[in-house]
Scaffold this active site. Structure first.
Site, PDB file in Angstrom:
ATOM      1  N   HIS A 204       0.848  -0.821   0.156  1.00 22.08           N
ATOM      2  CA  HIS A 204      -0.118   0.049  -0.319  1.00 22.08           C
ATOM      3  C   HIS A 204       1.219   1.378  -0.186  1.00 22.08           C
ATOM      4  O   HIS A 204       1.881   1.154  -0.387  1.00 22.08           O
ATOM      5  CB  HIS A 204      -1.154  -0.094   1.262  1.00 22.08           C
ATOM      6  CG  HIS A 204      -1.943  -1.711   1.264  1.00 22.08           C
ATOM      7  ND1 HIS A 204      -2.665  -1.944   0.607  1.00 22.08           N
ATOM      8  CD2 HIS A 204      -1.167  -2.464   2.760  1.00 22.08           C
ATOM      9  CE1 HIS A 204      -2.681  -3.238   0.898  1.00 22.08           C
ATOM     10  NE2 HIS A 204      -2.600  -3.622   1.890  1.00 22.08           N
TER      11      HIS A 204
ATOM     12  N   GLU B 244       2.272 -11.388   6.664  1.00 19.24           N
ATOM     13  CA  GLU B 244       1.359 -10.762   7.189  1.00 19.24           C
ATOM     14  C   GLU B 244       1.597 -10.552   8.638  1.00 19.24           C
ATOM     15  O   GLU B 244       1.352 -11.925   9.161  1.00 19.24           O
ATOM     16  CB  GLU B 244       0.298 -11.581   6.731  1.00 19.24           C
ATOM     17  CG  GLU B 244       0.236 -10.632   5.286  1.00 19.24           C
ATOM     18  CD  GLU B 244      -0.893  -9.872   4.804  1.00 19.24           C
ATOM     19  OE1 GLU B 244      -1.328  -9.203   5.952  1.00 19.24           O
ATOM     20  OE2 GLU B 244      -1.552  -9.894   3.906  1.00 19.24           O
TER      21      GLU B 244
HETATM   22 ZN   LIG Z   1      -2.158  -5.496   2.933  1.00 19.22          ZN
END
Ligand SMILES: [Zn+2]
Length: 251
Positions: A41, A212
């Site tokens: 992002h 993650e």
């Molecule tokens: Zn992400």
């Protein structure tokens, strides 16, 4: 100085400069290696929803150029986490001799699209690419880290998939043994999940995985993700995993 020394002196000096000692090699085990860090992002994505929603080919289907990313209840944004961890990790990898290439240059921009992020790793023929993320699962009880590896999709090479699996295992082991969060209680098996829906993996020609680190919506994970100490521990664990993958050495 004897004539022989005058001739040999520069040769010996050149050898000392060109051939690193065993000690120097041990300190910089990633010399000559190229690592691409892809902080997921971008801090400005929120302000350009149209550009971010623009669809691109992800290898198996069309999907948005990028997304906004997750956030904690305190409004700490995933893009900021990803960028901060990438900076910390870049420093650790450079100290070990790696050439580190980033897919974005700040946390104030928009994008780039997942296609361009992946093209960067392919263009520099990276030895390893790590996409850095934190998850946004809906339930507060869902927590822990997982690593996403590529499923074999049409057009993807078996070698890329097997090398990525080795990279994913090294990153998983390092996060499990040294990272700030436990193994995920909601995603994958033993912290690893294979996915076919990510352009970042489908379009990569070099070994690549996504990390993650936890669930930003979890009251357990959020304070770790928000804290500089948590992000430093995350970066150090990721560095251990990358060194292990790139050198075959346990550190
Ligand atoms: Zn992400």
């Amino acid at each position: 100085m004897s004539r022989r020394l005058r001739i040999l002196g520069p040769v010996l000096l050149a050898l000392l400069v060109v051939v690193p000692s065993a000690a120097a090699r041990a300190e910089t085990p990633l010399e000559g290696r190229v690592v691409v860090l892809d902080p997921g992002h971008n801090g400005g994505n929120w302000t350009h929803p149209g550009a971010i929603a623009h669809e691109v080919w992800a290898g198996t289907h069309y999907k948005p150029c990028d997304t906004f990313g997750a956030r904690t209840a305190n409004d700490y944004r995933e893009a900021a986490h990803n960028w901060d961890v990438a900076l910390r990790l870049r420093e650790l990898l450079r100290a070990q001799g790696a050439r580190v290439v980033m897919t974005r240059s700040s946390n104030r921009g928009v994008g780039p699209c997942i296609t361009e992020r992946t093209a960067i790793g392919n263009r520099v023929r990276a030895d390893a690419v790590l996409s850095i993320h934190a998850d946004g699962a809906p339930d507060d009880d869902l927590r822990g880290f997982h690593v996403i590896v590529p499923a074999r999709v049409s057009g993807q090479s078996a070698r890329m998939v097997s090398r990525s699996n080795a990279l994913g295992t090294a990153i998983r082991d390092a996060l499990r043994d040294h990272g700030p969060t436990p193994v995920s209680n909601y995603q994958g098996t033993d912290g690893i999940v294979a996915r076919a829906d990510l352009g970042g993996l489908n379009l990569s020609t070099v070994p690549k995985v996504f990390s993650e680190i936890g669930n930003m919506a979890s009251r357990h994970d959020a304070p770790i993700i928000e804290s500089p100490a948590g992000r430093q521990q995350e970066a150090e664990a990721l560095a251990i995993g990358l060194v292990r993958f790139l050198t075959g050495r346990r550190v």
